[in-house]
Design an enzyme around this catalytic site. Sequence first.
Site, PDB file in Angstrom:
ATOM      1  N   MET A   1     -11.689  -5.040   5.038  1.00 57.94           N
ATOM      2  CA  MET A   1     -11.099  -4.482   5.698  1.00 57.94           C
ATOM      3  C   MET A   1     -10.808  -4.841   7.282  1.00 57.94           C
ATOM      4  O   MET A   1     -11.482  -5.261   8.124  1.00 57.94           O
ATOM      5  CB  MET A   1     -11.613  -2.809   6.036  1.00 57.94           C
ATOM      6  CG  MET A   1     -11.733  -2.065   4.774  1.00 57.94           C
ATOM      7  SD  MET A   1     -10.125  -1.875   3.951  1.00 57.94           S
ATOM      8  CE  MET A   1      -9.207  -0.699   5.238  1.00 57.94           C
TER       9      MET A   1
ATOM     10  N   SER B   1       0.851  -1.104   0.199  1.00 61.96           N
ATOM     11  CA  SER B   1       0.096   0.040   0.152  1.00 61.96           C
ATOM     12  C   SER B   1       0.942   1.285   0.093  1.00 61.96           C
ATOM     13  O   SER B   1       1.606   1.542   0.718  1.00 61.96           O
ATOM     14  CB  SER B   1      -0.885  -0.120   1.179  1.00 61.96           C
ATOM     15  OG  SER B   1      -1.587   1.382   1.369  1.00 61.96           O
TER      16      SER B   1
ATOM     17  N   ASP C   1      -4.663   3.557  -2.185  1.00 56.96           N
ATOM     18  CA  ASP C   1      -5.407   4.196  -1.279  1.00 56.96           C
ATOM     19  C   ASP C   1      -5.861   5.620  -2.014  1.00 56.96           C
ATOM     20  O   ASP C   1      -5.080   6.589  -2.098  1.00 56.96           O
ATOM     21  CB  ASP C   1      -5.075   4.285   0.067  1.00 56.96           C
ATOM     22  CG  ASP C   1      -4.996   2.840   0.733  1.00 56.96           C
ATOM     23  OD1 ASP C   1      -4.125   2.611   1.331  1.00 56.96           O
ATOM     24  OD2 ASP C   1      -5.909   2.214   0.393  1.00 56.96           O
TER      25      ASP C   1
ATOM     26  N   HIS D   1      -0.841  -1.346  -4.315  1.00 50.60           N
ATOM     27  CA  HIS D   1      -2.520  -0.988  -3.593  1.00 50.60           C
ATOM     28  C   HIS D   1      -2.288   0.374  -3.551  1.00 50.60           C
ATOM     29  O   HIS D   1      -1.371   1.080  -2.807  1.00 50.60           O
ATOM     30  CB  HIS D   1      -2.582  -1.440  -2.334  1.00 50.60           C
ATOM     31  CG  HIS D   1      -4.059  -1.412  -1.660  1.00 50.60           C
ATOM     32  ND1 HIS D   1      -5.159  -2.121  -1.882  1.00 50.60           N
ATOM     33  CD2 HIS D   1      -4.151  -0.411  -0.538  1.00 50.60           C
ATOM     34  CE1 HIS D   1      -6.078  -1.471  -1.164  1.00 50.60           C
ATOM     35  NE2 HIS D   1      -5.612  -0.613  -0.532  1.00 50.60           N
TER      36      HIS D   1
ATOM     37  N   HIS E   1      -8.266   1.471  -4.098  1.00 52.88           N
ATOM     38  CA  HIS E   1      -9.088   1.378  -3.324  1.00 52.88           C
ATOM     39  C   HIS E   1      -9.917   2.767  -2.926  1.00 52.88           C
ATOM     40  O   HIS E   1      -9.169   3.586  -2.315  1.00 52.88           O
ATOM     41  CB  HIS E   1      -8.288   0.942  -2.013  1.00 52.88           C
ATOM     42  CG  HIS E   1      -9.137   0.710  -0.658  1.00 52.88           C
ATOM     43  ND1 HIS E   1      -8.762   0.573   0.463  1.00 52.88           N
ATOM     44  CD2 HIS E   1     -10.492   0.793  -0.511  1.00 52.88           C
ATOM     45  CE1 HIS E   1      -9.532   0.428   1.420  1.00 52.88           C
ATOM     46  NE2 HIS E   1     -10.666   0.681   0.896  1.00 52.88           N
TER      47      HIS E   1
ATOM     48  N   MET F   1      -8.494   8.511  -0.703  1.00 51.84           N
ATOM     49  CA  MET F   1      -9.428   9.110   0.450  1.00 51.84           C
ATOM     50  C   MET F   1      -9.691  10.232  -0.033  1.00 51.84           C
ATOM     51  O   MET F   1      -9.125  11.372  -0.399  1.00 51.84           O
ATOM     52  CB  MET F   1      -8.476   8.978   1.799  1.00 51.84           C
ATOM     53  CG  MET F   1      -7.994   7.420   2.041  1.00 51.84           C
ATOM     54  SD  MET F   1      -7.060   7.720   3.712  1.00 51.84           S
ATOM     55  CE  MET F   1      -6.246   6.093   3.630  1.00 51.84           C
TER      56      MET F   1
ATOM     57  N   ASP G   1      -6.808  -6.091   4.356  1.00 54.21           N
ATOM     58  CA  ASP G   1      -6.135  -4.887   4.411  1.00 54.21           C
ATOM     59  C   ASP G   1      -6.142  -3.942   5.502  1.00 54.21           C
ATOM     60  O   ASP G   1      -7.087  -3.635   5.887  1.00 54.21           O
ATOM     61  CB  ASP G   1      -6.872  -3.785   3.077  1.00 54.21           C
ATOM     62  CG  ASP G   1      -6.365  -2.357   3.102  1.00 54.21           C
ATOM     63  OD1 ASP G   1      -6.924  -1.727   2.338  1.00 54.21           O
ATOM     64  OD2 ASP G   1      -5.254  -2.368   3.583  1.00 54.21           O
TER      65      ASP G   1
ATOM     66  N   MET H   1     -11.747   4.899  -0.898  1.00 59.95           N
ATOM     67  CA  MET H   1     -12.558   5.254   0.191  1.00 59.95           C
ATOM     68  C   MET H   1     -13.059   6.673   0.087  1.00 59.95           C
ATOM     69  O   MET H   1     -12.802   7.859   0.431  1.00 59.95           O
ATOM     70  CB  MET H   1     -11.586   5.270   1.351  1.00 59.95           C
ATOM     71  CG  MET H   1     -11.010   3.941   1.759  1.00 59.95           C
ATOM     72  SD  MET H   1      -9.544   3.799   2.644  1.00 59.95           S
ATOM     73  CE  MET H   1      -8.325   3.688   1.308  1.00 59.95           C
TER      74      MET H   1
HETATM   75  C1  DX5 Z   1      -6.137   1.758   5.327  1.00 61.76           C
HETATM   76  C2  DX5 Z   1      -5.740   1.686   4.033  1.00 61.76           C
HETATM   77  C3  DX5 Z   1      -4.855   0.395   4.043  1.00 61.76           C
HETATM   78  C4  DX5 Z   1      -3.572   0.906   4.500  1.00 61.76           C
HETATM   79  C5  DX5 Z   1      -2.784  -0.328   5.068  1.00 61.76           C
HETATM   80  O1  DX5 Z   1      -7.358   2.793   5.225  1.00 61.76           O
HETATM   81  O2  DX5 Z   1      -6.851   1.153   3.057  1.00 61.76           O
HETATM   82  O3  DX5 Z   1      -4.381   0.212   2.722  1.00 61.76           O
HETATM   83  O4  DX5 Z   1      -2.817   1.934   3.816  1.00 61.76           O
HETATM   84  O5  DX5 Z   1      -1.630   0.132   5.797  1.00 61.76           O
HETATM   85  P1  DX5 Z   1      -0.914  -0.737   6.914  1.00 61.76           P
HETATM   86  O6  DX5 Z   1      -0.590  -2.151   6.290  1.00 61.76           O
HETATM   87  O7  DX5 Z   1       0.049   0.075   7.310  1.00 61.76           O
HETATM   88  O8  DX5 Z   1      -2.028  -1.083   7.921  1.00 61.76           O
HETATM   89 ZN    ZN Z   2      -6.577   0.257   1.141  1.00 61.14          ZN
END
Ligand code: DX5
Ligand code: ZN
Length: 215
Positions: free
Chosen positions: A136, A7, A34, A32, A65, A36, A170, A67
């Site tokens: 999650m 990620s 993210d 991956h 991903h 947000m 994740d 969010m």
């Molecule tokens: C959290 C993200 C994850 C996060 C994982 O909202 O969706 O992808 O970056 O990071 P670690 O492995 O550090 O928990």
């Molecule tokens: Zn994620």
Amino acid sequence: MIKIAPSILAADPLNLEKDIRVAEKAGCDWIHVDIMDAHFVPNLAYSVDTVRRLREITSLPLDVHLMMDHPETLLDAFLDAGASCLTIHAEIDSDIPGMLDKIRQRGRMAGIALKPNSPLTLLEPIIEQADLVLMMTVEPGFGGQKLDARVIGKIRSLKDSGYAGEIEADGGIREDNIEMLAANGLSVAVMGTALFRNSDMAACIERIHQMPAGQ
Ligand code: DX5
Ligand code: ZN
């Protein structure tokens, strides 16, 4: 073999290409990304332009991903930018079936994500349209949190339901808890902190790739 998706939330945002090269060299399978919106989750991360530039510099699948409360506003943009998999959250109040359809029509993997406290029943109306389910294992929004072990039971139930798509987890995944996830049906592991803060990412990936996957 468990696929590993580092990620980039845990990467150095000022040296993203360098960290992508490290991840490629270490044998990671996907990247991956993210995204947000500071509304669905209390944080802001990355953009369509990040996905576009990542598509230009790596051939690894981009596991995006979303969010976001209203991913429909940028779905075409992420598809045009080159996302390989687009995952939207089952908890949002949008046309989820319509978006999953559109993602598949564009030849990409359609994913649906579930927060730790959301029940599997939320997936029932849409599971047929999902190539991937993202479980999650932390409350979304931040990296570096502790894995919520209650989610292992949800992963097991989804596997036992006969779901044939990718089962991804994740959040808080590390070498010392991934075997338990794999034994319960995991096929893709998102790892941020545990990889980008690792002194020997390649050795860690090598050991995880030896583990049996998705029973
Ligand atoms: C959290 C993200 C994850 C996060 C994982 O909202 O969706 O992808 O970056 O990071 P670690 O492995 O550090 O928990
Ligand atoms: Zn994620």
